[in-house]
Write a protein that holds these residues in place. Structure first.
Motif, mmCIF file in Angstrom:
data_model
loop_
_atom_site.group_PDB
_atom_site.id
_atom_site.type_symbol
_atom_site.label_atom_id
_atom_site.label_comp_id
_atom_site.label_asym_id
_atom_site.label_seq_id
_atom_site.Cartn_x
_atom_site.Cartn_y
_atom_site.Cartn_z
ATOM 1 N N LEU A 91 -2.419 -2.896 -8.409
ATOM 2 C CA LEU A 91 -2.617 -4.117 -8.936
ATOM 3 C C LEU A 91 -1.322 -5.029 -8.758
ATOM 4 O O LEU A 91 -0.396 -4.838 -9.058
ATOM 5 C CB LEU A 91 -2.781 -3.829 -10.646
ATOM 6 N N GLU A 123 -10.938 -5.610 -10.335
ATOM 7 C CA GLU A 123 -10.487 -4.095 -10.369
ATOM 8 C C GLU A 123 -11.170 -3.410 -11.404
ATOM 9 O O GLU A 123 -11.564 -2.052 -11.369
ATOM 10 C CB GLU A 123 -9.233 -3.889 -10.195
ATOM 11 N N HIS A 126 0.886 -0.995 0.145
ATOM 12 C CA HIS A 126 0.018 0.093 0.063
ATOM 13 C C HIS A 126 0.863 1.301 -0.173
ATOM 14 O O HIS A 126 0.715 2.123 -0.702
ATOM 15 C CB HIS A 126 -0.934 0.049 1.360
ATOM 16 N N VAL A 183 2.174 2.335 -3.397
ATOM 17 C CA VAL A 183 1.181 2.901 -4.050
ATOM 18 C C VAL A 183 1.121 4.263 -3.884
ATOM 19 O O VAL A 183 0.989 4.984 -4.809
ATOM 20 C CB VAL A 183 -0.264 2.269 -3.886
ATOM 21 N N THR A 204 1.997 -3.053 -8.868
ATOM 22 C CA THR A 204 3.103 -3.068 -7.833
ATOM 23 C C THR A 204 4.474 -3.677 -8.245
ATOM 24 O O THR A 204 4.472 -4.377 -9.122
ATOM 25 C CB THR A 204 2.383 -3.975 -6.588
ATOM 26 N N TYR A 241 6.628 -6.488 -3.660
ATOM 27 C CA TYR A 241 5.584 -6.622 -2.937
ATOM 28 C C TYR A 241 4.292 -7.266 -3.413
ATOM 29 O O TYR A 241 3.220 -7.269 -2.748
ATOM 30 C CB TYR A 241 5.278 -5.180 -2.366
HETATM 31 P P1 ADP Z 1 -5.947 -6.254 0.682
HETATM 32 O O1 ADP Z 1 -6.730 -6.220 1.965
HETATM 33 O O2 ADP Z 1 -6.230 -7.144 -0.405
HETATM 34 O O3 ADP Z 1 -4.553 -5.914 0.913
HETATM 35 P P2 ADP Z 1 -6.956 -3.559 0.418
HETATM 36 O O4 ADP Z 1 -8.462 -3.298 0.398
HETATM 37 O O5 ADP Z 1 -6.441 -2.827 1.706
HETATM 38 O O6 ADP Z 1 -6.475 -4.864 0.183
HETATM 39 O O7 ADP Z 1 -6.526 -2.729 -0.778
HETATM 40 C C1 ADP Z 1 -6.435 -1.519 -1.262
HETATM 41 C C2 ADP Z 1 -5.661 -1.251 -2.340
HETATM 42 O O8 ADP Z 1 -4.552 -1.674 -2.239
HETATM 43 C C3 ADP Z 1 -6.257 -2.059 -3.641
HETATM 44 O O9 ADP Z 1 -6.336 -1.473 -4.673
HETATM 45 C C4 ADP Z 1 -5.368 -3.127 -3.676
HETATM 46 O O10 ADP Z 1 -5.292 -3.829 -4.936
HETATM 47 C C5 ADP Z 1 -4.006 -2.540 -3.342
HETATM 48 N N1 ADP Z 1 -3.121 -3.559 -2.686
HETATM 49 C C6 ADP Z 1 -3.246 -4.436 -1.768
HETATM 50 N N2 ADP Z 1 -2.036 -5.141 -1.675
HETATM 51 C C7 ADP Z 1 -1.044 -4.435 -2.657
HETATM 52 C C8 ADP Z 1 0.150 -4.761 -2.843
HETATM 53 N N3 ADP Z 1 1.083 -5.780 -2.364
HETATM 54 N N4 ADP Z 1 0.740 -4.039 -3.794
HETATM 55 C C9 ADP Z 1 0.191 -3.011 -4.423
HETATM 56 N N5 ADP Z 1 -0.899 -2.662 -4.143
HETATM 57 C C10 ADP Z 1 -1.852 -3.481 -3.194
#
Ligand code: ADP
Length: 160
Positions: A90, A99, A17, A20, A119, A123
């Motif tokens: 992603l 998505e 996260h 991102v 990503t 990660y």
């Molecule tokens: P999760 O519970 O699947 O980790 P969230 O609902 O908190 O995810 O996700 C919020 C956003 O962060 C989504 O766009 C998800 O695709 C993205 N996300 C989750 N894990 C990663 C990662 N490892 N790398 C990049 N983006 C991510």
């Protein structure tokens, strides 16, 4: 002013996260990170307030990033905070189908486009669910989450 909204459960916020947010903060004037009040996943590990505090600590020092709660439709919040774009991460092809569907629905509802940030491979396997599971059984996730999240997970301890 280009402002992006990054919504998610963030239960907990991890380095995927954070990556991102960091990348979006270079692409946009402002990034608003929105933590979902009621994640679809039943019974979040951290309360909304805890999740928001942990995101705030992780993005501390990033001047153009703020954190809010998400209690409505993403597109309604986007309008409220005057975001022009929704940002989503992603990880793999498996993320893409759902998505894409959400992005198309949000565009239909509001005209707001979604930008996907792919990503880094470092990660790409990370998910909040996996972090919760590993941490619950005492696994070391310190290299996968911001410091404050690691501390909070350790304090939460193992299930009885
Ligand atoms: P999760 O519970 O699947 O980790 P969230 O609902 O908190 O995810 O996700 C919020 C956003 O962060 C989504 O766009 C998800 O695709 C993205 N996300 C989750 N894990 C990663 C990662 N490892 N790398 C990049 N983006 C991510």
């Amino acid at each position: 002013m280009r402002r992006a909204l990054f919504p998610g459960s963030f239960d907990p916020f991890h380095n995927g996260h954070l990556e991102v947010v960091e990348r979006a903060s270079k692409l946009f004037d402002e990034v608003v990170v929105a933590a979902m009040r009621n994640p679809q996943k039943a019974g979040p590990l951290f309360s909304l307030e805890e999740r928001m505090d942990l995101v705030r600590l992780a993005v501390d020092g990033m001047q153009n990033v703020s954190v809010v709660a998400l209690a409505s439709l993403v597109v309604d919040l986007a309008r409220e905070v005057e975001a022009n774009v929704i940002v989503r991460g992603l990880r793999a092809v498996s993320d893409f189908e759902i998505e894409l569907q959400m992005a198309q629905m949000n565009r239909e509802l509001s005209g707001i486009d979604t930008l996907f940030v792919p990503t880094s491979s470092e990660y790409s396997y990370l998910s909040s669910k996996l972090i919760r599971e590993v941490a619950a059984y005492g696994g070391n996730v310190s290299s996968l989450v911001p410091k404050a999240v690691d501390v909070a997970l350790r304090e939460r301890g193992r299930p009885s």
